[in-house]
Design an enzyme around this catalytic site. Structure first.
Site: not given
Ligand code: SER
Length: 318
Positions: A11-12, A35, A143
């Site tokens: 990811g980032q 994943i 979130y």
């Protein structure tokens, strides 16, 4: 920190943190957890071990932790704020059930755990300017709910089971390698890509909306430095306010125009992202992080702009 597992390594944050840890922690195993469908490639794959570690599969995580004698887990699996609003059930599963899996494995194997929190823990009636470390956390986004829940659960595991959990509330993170995807602060990454591509930028966030931001090298230093900090000096744990700068779209646009004079920007405000941005602080007070573990950012807006533009231009040339 010697043997480290990064869950969400492609990811980032993970892409850069994994590479940085491989430079920083010599002689250990820095395992890139991923994943299927988000496999590590290139340098990330070539410079160290990679293992499938689905955050929903606690036995899979435990297997990797046991095999590589992992002492520290960076738990970076998450859905960013706007995506989490579109998929709230999935955001809960990854953010809360996933964190629970990680904490249980950490309890069993004695690992330290870093899980990023966010400015998303704050909500409408949190003080907006120089938001204090200890204040109201009442987000109305999924979130934010998972980030507040994550902070509480991580502190619980520390107090109840002695798990060495630590965290920072990251602001918007600006980087040029892996794209963020689905966050409210992503405009501050996309604007640089548009400037370098010679495109006009349609900003989804309204002029006058201030949010905290940080350049990725500072974020990596924060994540590494906090996990190496002397535990006796930590009064807080989950999670520390950290920031490097605060700006609105007009300020970053004008800063980029100093280096790309023809750059043009208009506004096409996204109501979902705007509502989220309006509920977040204008600027954080990160005094506790500075005092308890020596947090100190290196990049201000202008230094970030110069580096982003040159790195993105170099990538286009390649
Ligand atoms: N960058 C994140 C987002 O915008 C905030 O932590 O969702």
């Amino acid at each position: 920190m010697k043997n480290v597992l990064i869950i969400g390594s492609t990811g980032q944050i993970g892409t850069e943190l994994t590479l940085e840890l491989r430079k920083h922690c010599k002689g250990g195993n820095i395992v890139a957890g991923y994943i299927p469908g988000a496999e590590p490639k290139g340098e990330l794959l070539e410079t160290g071990p990679a293992e499938i570690t689905d955050i929903m599969n606690d036995r899979q995580i435990a297997g990797v932790v046991s095999r590589y004698k992992i002492d520290t887990i960076y738990n970076l699996a998450a859905l960013l704020s706007a995506v989490a609003e579109a998929k709230p059930q999935m955001a809960w599963k990854v953010g809360m059930d996933g964190l629970f899996n990680v904490l249980e494995v950490a309890r069993e194997y004695g690992c330290a755990v870093f899980t990023p929190s966010s400015i998303g823990v704050f909500g409408d009636n949190t003080p907006k300017d120089r938001t204090p470390q200890d204040t109201i956390r009442n987000p109305r986004t999924m979130y934010g709910v998972t980030k507040v829940g994550g902070e509480l659960l991580s502190d619980y595991y520390h107090i109840r089971f002695g798990v060495d959990t630590r965290s920072v509330r990251f602001p918007g993170l600006v980087s040029y390698l892996a794209p963020p995807g689905g966050g409210t602060t992503d405009y501050a990454v996309d604007i640089y890509r548009a400037a370098v591509a010679g495109r006009r930028f349609e900003c989804p966030i309204a002029a006058g909306t201030f949010m905290d931001m940080m350049y990725m090298p500072d974020a990596l230093r924060a994540a590494i430095r906090l996990m190496e900090a002397d535990p006796d000096r930590l009064i807080h744990r989950n999670a520390f306010n950290v920031t490097a700068m605060s700006f609105d779209p007009e300020i970053i646009f004008e800063n980029i125009r100093q280096y790309v004079p023809d750059f043009d920007m208009g506004y096409r405000v996204d109501p979902l992202r705007q509502a989220i941005a309006d509920s977040w602080p204008n600027s954080l007070d990160d005094t506790c992080a500075r005092e308890e573990w020596g947090w100190q950012p290196e990049y201000d807006l202008d230094a970030m702009t110069r580096d982003m533009l040159s790195k993105l231009q170099a990538r286009i040339r390649v």
